[in-house]
Design a protein around this motif. Structure first.
Motif, mmCIF file in Angstrom:
data_model
loop_
_atom_site.group_PDB
_atom_site.id
_atom_site.type_symbol
_atom_site.label_atom_id
_atom_site.label_comp_id
_atom_site.label_asym_id
_atom_site.label_seq_id
_atom_site.Cartn_x
_atom_site.Cartn_y
_atom_site.Cartn_z
ATOM 1 N N ASP A 186 0.795 -1.229 0.000
ATOM 2 C CA ASP A 186 0.000 0.000 0.000
ATOM 3 C C ASP A 186 0.824 1.273 0.000
ATOM 4 O OD1 ASP A 186 -2.711 -1.249 0.315
ATOM 5 O OD2 ASP A 186 -1.811 -1.974 2.181
ATOM 6 N N GLY A 187 2.095 1.200 0.420
ATOM 7 C CA GLY A 187 2.847 2.439 0.550
ATOM 8 C C GLY A 187 4.337 2.267 0.369
ATOM 9 N N ALA A 188 4.975 3.316 -0.168
ATOM 10 C CA ALA A 188 6.433 3.396 -0.290
ATOM 11 C C ALA A 188 6.876 4.666 0.428
ATOM 12 C CB ALA A 188 6.854 3.433 -1.758
ATOM 13 N N TYR A 189 7.567 4.516 1.537
ATOM 14 C CA TYR A 189 7.939 5.644 2.383
ATOM 15 C C TYR A 189 9.453 5.716 2.512
ATOM 16 C CZ TYR A 189 3.077 6.277 3.859
ATOM 17 O OH TYR A 189 1.734 6.515 3.882
ATOM 18 N N PHE A 210 11.953 15.360 -2.551
ATOM 19 C CA PHE A 210 10.930 15.618 -3.562
ATOM 20 C C PHE A 210 11.296 15.162 -4.969
ATOM 21 C CE2 PHE A 210 9.783 18.443 -0.047
ATOM 22 C CZ PHE A 210 8.529 17.912 0.201
ATOM 23 N N PRO A 211 12.555 15.234 -5.403
ATOM 24 C CA PRO A 211 12.858 14.603 -6.693
ATOM 25 C C PRO A 211 12.556 13.106 -6.691
ATOM 26 C CG PRO A 211 14.605 16.115 -6.061
ATOM 27 C CD PRO A 211 13.707 15.987 -4.874
ATOM 28 N N LEU A 212 12.871 12.430 -5.577
ATOM 29 C CA LEU A 212 12.587 10.992 -5.480
ATOM 30 C C LEU A 212 11.084 10.726 -5.488
ATOM 31 C CD1 LEU A 212 13.343 8.043 -5.015
ATOM 32 C CD2 LEU A 212 13.504 8.550 -2.561
ATOM 33 N N LEU A 213 10.323 11.481 -4.710
ATOM 34 C CA LEU A 213 8.879 11.271 -4.650
ATOM 35 C C LEU A 213 8.235 11.517 -6.018
ATOM 36 C CD1 LEU A 213 8.069 13.013 -1.240
ATOM 37 C CD2 LEU A 213 8.318 10.572 -1.676
ATOM 38 N N ALA A 214 8.694 12.548 -6.718
ATOM 39 C CA ALA A 214 8.151 12.838 -8.043
ATOM 40 C C ALA A 214 8.475 11.706 -9.015
ATOM 41 C CB ALA A 214 8.696 14.163 -8.563
ATOM 42 N N ALA A 215 9.707 11.178 -8.946
ATOM 43 C CA ALA A 215 10.090 10.087 -9.838
ATOM 44 C C ALA A 215 9.282 8.830 -9.549
ATOM 45 C CB ALA A 215 11.586 9.805 -9.700
ATOM 46 N N VAL A 216 9.095 8.521 -8.273
ATOM 47 C CA VAL A 216 8.274 7.365 -7.911
ATOM 48 C C VAL A 216 6.837 7.575 -8.379
ATOM 49 C CG1 VAL A 216 7.298 6.045 -5.996
ATOM 50 C CG2 VAL A 216 9.720 6.693 -5.961
ATOM 51 N N GLY A 217 6.344 8.797 -8.220
ATOM 52 C CA GLY A 217 4.986 9.103 -8.670
ATOM 53 C C GLY A 217 4.808 8.919 -10.162
ATOM 54 N N ALA A 218 5.844 9.229 -10.929
ATOM 55 C CA ALA A 218 5.764 9.096 -12.385
ATOM 56 C C ALA A 218 5.840 7.641 -12.838
ATOM 57 C CB ALA A 218 6.876 9.903 -13.042
ATOM 58 N N ARG A 219 6.457 6.778 -12.012
ATOM 59 C CA ARG A 219 6.647 5.379 -12.397
ATOM 60 C C ARG A 219 5.563 4.452 -11.839
ATOM 61 N NH1 ARG A 219 11.682 3.294 -13.254
ATOM 62 N NH2 ARG A 219 10.523 1.329 -13.442
ATOM 63 N N THR A 220 4.723 4.942 -10.934
ATOM 64 C CA THR A 220 3.693 4.110 -10.306
ATOM 65 C C THR A 220 2.325 4.746 -10.523
ATOM 66 O OG1 THR A 220 3.987 5.264 -8.187
ATOM 67 C CG2 THR A 220 5.283 3.253 -8.536
ATOM 68 N N SER A 221 1.280 4.030 -10.129
ATOM 69 C CA SER A 221 -0.068 4.567 -10.356
ATOM 70 C C SER A 221 -1.008 4.410 -9.167
ATOM 71 C CB SER A 221 -0.702 3.878 -11.574
ATOM 72 O OG SER A 221 -0.799 2.478 -11.364
ATOM 73 N N LYS A 222 -0.691 3.532 -8.213
ATOM 74 C CA LYS A 222 -1.630 3.258 -7.129
ATOM 75 C C LYS A 222 -1.034 3.443 -5.742
ATOM 76 C CE LYS A 222 -4.205 -0.214 -9.791
ATOM 77 N NZ LYS A 222 -4.625 -1.649 -9.841
ATOM 78 N N ILE A 223 0.192 3.080 -5.563
ATOM 79 C CA ILE A 223 0.787 3.012 -4.235
ATOM 80 C C ILE A 223 0.901 4.395 -3.612
ATOM 81 C CG2 ILE A 223 3.190 3.236 -5.001
ATOM 82 C CD1 ILE A 223 3.849 0.925 -3.039
ATOM 83 N N GLU A 224 0.649 4.486 -2.295
ATOM 84 C CA GLU A 224 0.889 5.738 -1.582
ATOM 85 C C GLU A 224 2.393 5.993 -1.513
ATOM 86 O OE1 GLU A 224 -2.947 5.835 1.457
ATOM 87 O OE2 GLU A 224 -0.964 5.295 2.253
ATOM 88 N N ILE A 225 2.772 7.268 -1.588
ATOM 89 C CA ILE A 225 4.187 7.651 -1.610
ATOM 90 C C ILE A 225 4.405 8.661 -0.490
ATOM 91 C CG2 ILE A 225 6.056 8.541 -3.024
ATOM 92 C CD1 ILE A 225 4.121 8.079 -5.459
ATOM 93 N N GLY A 226 5.348 8.373 0.391
ATOM 94 C CA GLY A 226 5.465 9.273 1.523
ATOM 95 C C GLY A 226 6.854 9.376 2.100
ATOM 96 N N THR A 227 6.940 10.142 3.171
ATOM 97 C CA THR A 227 8.165 10.314 3.935
ATOM 98 C C THR A 227 7.886 9.999 5.393
ATOM 99 O OG1 THR A 227 7.622 12.669 4.140
ATOM 100 C CG2 THR A 227 9.220 12.049 2.445
ATOM 101 N N ALA A 228 8.959 9.586 6.073
ATOM 102 C CA ALA A 228 8.849 9.302 7.505
ATOM 103 C C ALA A 228 10.254 9.449 8.121
ATOM 104 C CB ALA A 228 8.296 7.896 7.733
ATOM 105 N N VAL A 229 10.724 10.657 8.336
ATOM 106 C CA VAL A 229 10.016 11.926 8.222
ATOM 107 C C VAL A 229 10.962 12.968 7.655
ATOM 108 C CG1 VAL A 229 8.369 11.622 10.143
ATOM 109 C CG2 VAL A 229 10.674 12.435 10.640
#
Length: 340
Positions: free
Chosen positions: A43-46, A60-79
């Motif tokens: 469900d998530g990649a943090y 944020f470059p990493l989160l944007a890249a993950v967002g461009a390569r995936t379609s469903k999984i939640e993408i987050g930071t901790a922390v």
């Protein structure tokens, strides 16, 4: 347990025993692991953020890249450590990454913890105000960040702008609608968990917290979560809060698992000091055959209280092994804990 994801610190070292020997290795493998985790049904990649360390830093470059390569999984930071952040610039970056991901960001932020250097935030140009601690400064940055994410105008427009302006005060652009409601706070104490609830942030509770009662870690963490939920209800927020806990959990199902983690079956809580004034309790790790793991995890009161479980993964073992470790939990352990 409604959701299960992974949490990576993104360690890298030039050691020949490591599968991540450079910052580029860590970043590119983080993207590939998020893609693999989505395919496995996680469900998530943090991702953790640490400055001045051989780990993941600017998220944020990493989160944007993950967002461009995936379609469903939640993408987050901790922390994200808010002592290091310009909250307005961060709001622009976060909104851009969220738009690229189609509204899947779940950003964990915090006032931060001891870092690799002394007062590292001062090298980024930040100083606490008079009478303010660095923790106070981090929370102040967080409050500004939350405020500008609402998307309300606050800046006086130039009467002779380079480009036409909409009427009224201007807000930051781009703006991502709904991101404000997907901000989490990493709380190390009961008091900061209550503070997060009052500000309408979800709660992230890690594998350590302030040792406030001397009880077992999972018991203290469960009490923290209950305090948070009570404060959320008292604050009158209309939406439901979310709570995540992170754990190191390894199902021993093949020789690789037993070789890496078979010797760490009887973990116990540890006591330490994250700074000279703060006694902390560190939660145990779990490593056992699936049937044993299920019984152990059922006794973890904090897992029972949370709705999201983040599995800390040993990223230096490479994408293939980390994907295997995630799949083992999702397949052999998670269904017995009520996941899906």
């Amino acid at each position: 347990m409604k959701k299960i994801g992974f949490l990576s610190f993104g360690h890298w070292t030039p050691s020949p025993q490591s599968q991540t020997r450079s910052a580029a290795d860590t970043l590119l493998q983080s993207i590939e692991l998020a893609v693999a985790a989505e395919q496995l049904g996680a469900d998530g990649a943090y991702f953790r953020v640490h400055h001045f360390a051989r780990q993941l830093a600017s998220p944020f470059p990493l989160l944007a890249a993950v967002g461009a390569r995936t379609s469903k999984i939640e993408i987050g930071t901790a922390v994200i450590d808010m002592r290091y952040e310009n909250p307005l610039y961060m709001a622009e970056d976060a909104s851009a990454a969220d738009l690229i991901a189609g509204g899947r960001l779940q950003l964990g932020i915090s006032r931060g913890s001891p870092e690799q250097v002394i007062d590292g935030w001062r090298y980024f140009g930040y100083q606490p105000a008079d009478g303010e601690s660095d923790a106070d400064m981090g929370r102040r940055h967080a409050e500004v960040f939350l405020d500008v994410l609402r998307g309300e105008g606050f800046a006086e427009p130039n009467p002779q702008p380079m480009f036409p302006n909409p009427p009224g005060l201007l807000r930051l652009e781009p703006h991502s609608e709904g991101l404000r409601e997907r901000i989490w706070w990493g709380a190390g104490s009961n008091a900061t968990a209550v503070w997060a609830a009052k500000h309408g942030m979800h709660l992230q509770s890690s594998t350590l917290k302030n040792d406030e009662t001397g009880e077992a870690f999972h018991v203290q963490q469960a009490a923290q979560i209950r305090s948070y939920r009570a404060a959320w209800k008292e604050a009158g927020h209309r939406r439901e809060p979310r709570v995540s806990v992170s754990r190191s959990i390894f199902a021993l199902i093949d020789d690789r698992d037993r070789s890496y983690f078979g010797g760490d079956r009887g973990g116990e809580d540890q006591i330490g000091f994250i700074d000279p004034r703060t006694r902390a309790i560190f939660g145990r790790s779990y490593a056992a055959e699936p049937d044993v793991l299920i019984e152990q995890l059922r006794q973890d009161q904090a897992i029972a209280e949370a709705d999201t479980l983040l599995l800390t993964i040993p990223n230096q073992l490479g994408v293939d092994y980390c994907a295997h470790a995630i799949e083992a939990i999702l397949t052999h352990v998670a269904p017995a804990l009520g996941w899906r």
